[in-house]
Design a protein around this motif. Structure first.
Motif, PDB file in Angstrom:
ATOM      1  N   UNK A   1       0.843  -1.196   0.000  1.00  0.00           N
ATOM      2  CA  UNK A   1       0.000   0.000   0.000  1.00  0.00           C
ATOM      3  C   UNK A   1       0.879   1.246   0.000  1.00  0.00           C
ATOM      4  N   UNK A   2       0.473   2.248  -0.740  1.00  0.00           N
ATOM      5  CA  UNK A   2       1.211   3.495  -0.793  1.00  0.00           C
ATOM      6  C   UNK A   2       0.805   4.437   0.322  1.00  0.00           C
ATOM      7  N   UNK A   3       1.327   5.675   0.265  1.00  0.00           N
ATOM      8  CA  UNK A   3       1.063   6.659   1.306  1.00  0.00           C
ATOM      9  C   UNK A   3      -0.055   7.623   0.932  1.00  0.00           C
ATOM     10  N   UNK A   4      -0.664   7.450  -0.260  1.00  0.00           N
ATOM     11  CA  UNK A   4      -1.711   8.389  -0.670  1.00  0.00           C
ATOM     12  C   UNK A   4      -2.980   8.237   0.142  1.00  0.00           C
ATOM     13  N   UNK A   5      -3.028   7.209   0.996  1.00  0.00           N
ATOM     14  CA  UNK A   5      -4.208   7.016   1.824  1.00  0.00           C
ATOM     15  C   UNK A   5      -4.071   7.586   3.223  1.00  0.00           C
ATOM     16  N   UNK A   6      -2.995   8.366   3.491  1.00  0.00           N
ATOM     17  CA  UNK A   6      -2.805   8.929   4.820  1.00  0.00           C
ATOM     18  C   UNK A   6      -4.042   9.728   5.229  1.00  0.00           C
ATOM     19  N   UNK A   7      -4.541   9.479   6.423  1.00  0.00           N
ATOM     20  CA  UNK A   7      -5.740  10.160   6.907  1.00  0.00           C
ATOM     21  C   UNK A   7      -7.020   9.435   6.591  1.00  0.00           C
ATOM     22  N   UNK A   8      -6.933   8.384   5.776  1.00  0.00           N
ATOM     23  CA  UNK A   8      -8.125   7.604   5.439  1.00  0.00           C
ATOM     24  C   UNK A   8      -8.527   6.730   6.621  1.00  0.00           C
ATOM     25  N   UNK A   9      -9.802   6.353   6.648  1.00  0.00           N
ATOM     26  CA  UNK A   9     -10.324   5.537   7.738  1.00  0.00           C
ATOM     27  C   UNK A   9     -11.176   4.418   7.177  1.00  0.00           C
ATOM     28  N   UNK A  10     -11.005   3.222   7.733  1.00  0.00           N
ATOM     29  CA  UNK A  10     -11.865   2.079   7.408  1.00  0.00           C
ATOM     30  C   UNK A  10     -12.757   1.785   8.605  1.00  0.00           C
ATOM     31  N   UNK A  11     -14.046   1.615   8.344  1.00  0.00           N
ATOM     32  CA  UNK A  11     -14.959   1.046   9.331  1.00  0.00           C
ATOM     33  C   UNK A  11     -15.209  -0.400   8.911  1.00  0.00           C
ATOM     34  N   UNK A  12     -14.690  -1.312   9.707  1.00  0.00           N
ATOM     35  CA  UNK A  12     -14.829  -2.737   9.399  1.00  0.00           C
ATOM     36  C   UNK A  12     -16.110  -3.303   9.998  1.00  0.00           C
ATOM     37  N   UNK A  13     -16.763  -4.150   9.242  1.00  0.00           N
ATOM     38  CA  UNK A  13     -17.778  -5.039   9.795  1.00  0.00           C
ATOM     39  C   UNK A  13     -17.054  -6.199  10.475  1.00  0.00           C
ATOM     40  N   UNK A  14     -17.727  -6.899  11.367  1.00  0.00           N
ATOM     41  CA  UNK A  14     -17.105  -8.005  12.091  1.00  0.00           C
ATOM     42  C   UNK A  14     -17.572  -9.357  11.553  1.00  0.00           C
ATOM     43  N   UNK A  15     -18.824  -9.736  11.811  1.00  0.00           N
ATOM     44  CA  UNK A  15     -19.312 -11.065  11.425  1.00  0.00           C
ATOM     45  C   UNK A  15     -19.323 -11.230   9.920  1.00  0.00           C
ATOM     46  N   UNK A  16     -18.657 -12.255   9.434  1.00  0.00           N
ATOM     47  CA  UNK A  16     -18.628 -12.516   8.005  1.00  0.00           C
ATOM     48  C   UNK A  16     -17.606 -11.693   7.252  1.00  0.00           C
ATOM     49  N   UNK A  17     -16.923 -10.801   7.958  1.00  0.00           N
ATOM     50  CA  UNK A  17     -15.906  -9.956   7.313  1.00  0.00           C
ATOM     51  C   UNK A  17     -14.566 -10.224   7.994  1.00  0.00           C
ATOM     52  N   UNK A  18     -14.270  -9.541   9.086  1.00  0.00           N
ATOM     53  CA  UNK A  18     -13.042  -9.844   9.820  1.00  0.00           C
ATOM     54  C   UNK A  18     -13.115 -11.215  10.483  1.00  0.00           C
TER      55      UNK A  18
END
Length: 222
Positions: free
Chosen positions: A1-18
């Motif tokens: 992954x590059x650095x162009x995503x600095x400041x980005x945020x992921x909201x992860x789902x739990x069940x069936x995802x992580x």
């Protein structure tokens, strides 16, 4: 992954995802179905029909909405069975590395799940991944509803996170609906509760691995 995503945020789902809990989910669903004398279904059939609010899913199968009493009985059975069988489930392949890499570039992430909050937090902690997240929120209140209002509250509690640079990664159409409601973007993963065919009509990127999901998230939040 590059650095162009600095400041980005992921909201992860739990069940069936992580958390790869498909077997526990389908087993709990069939245990709940048995309460109404509904024939068990396969995981493939579940992924074709599943939707929220969950009573609508049952309506697709039996041709009517469950009564309040039926829903309550099924819900109790579902959660009891799931709690017993989730212990055999683990994280989706590659999750620890993906979480570590995402935060290493100045990005942040959180979890928002419709799994009950008091059980979600120790489960996440038990896998040793809690430090990767700025916040972990599970469901409070009745089960079976949409994630939208929970997403509104979740983002309000995240300091310094901009909705326009936020990407929700989940396995259900409802994740994309909730993301759209708060001005965020979404990527949907085919390894959980929905089939690819049922996700492709939502209008957001659909991927087959969480590695692809993170790559899409970086692109969308750039």
């Amino acid at each position: 992954m590059g650095m162009n995503g600095v400041g980005a945020h992921i909201v992860w789902d739990w069940n069936g995802t992580l958390f790869h809990d498909n077997e526990a989910i389908i087993g709990a669903t069939n245990a709940a179905f048995a309460e109404l004398g509904i024939e068990p279904i396969t995981l493939e059939r579940y992924r074709e029909l599943y939707c929220v609010p969950v009573p609508r899913f049952y309506e697709r199968l039996i041709g009517r909405l469950p009564t309040d009493e039926e829903w309550e009985a099924m819900d109790v059975v579902f959660h009891r069975y799931y709690a017993e069988h989730r212990v055999a489930c683990g994280l989706t392949e590659g999750v620890p590395g993906l979480l570590t890499e995402w935060v290493s570039g100045g990005r942040s992430q959180s979890i928002l799940s419709m799994y009950v909050h008091e059980e979600l937090v120790p489960l996440v902690r038990g896998f040793g991944i809690e430090p990767h997240f700025v916040r972990v929120d599970g469901r409070t209140g009745p089960s079976g509803g949409s994630k939208t209002e929970h997403m509104v509250r979740h983002l309000r509690r995240l300091v310094g996170v901009e909705p326009r640079r936020t990407v929700v990664i989940g396995d259900a159409a409802d994740d994309a609906v909730a993301a759209r409601h708060v001005g965020a973007q979404a990527v949907l993963y085919t390894g959980g509760s929905h089939s690819r065919a049922s996700l492709e009509g939502v209008g957001v990127p659909v991927v087959d691995t969480l590695e692809e999901a993170v790559e899409e998230a970086e692109r969308l939040a750039a």
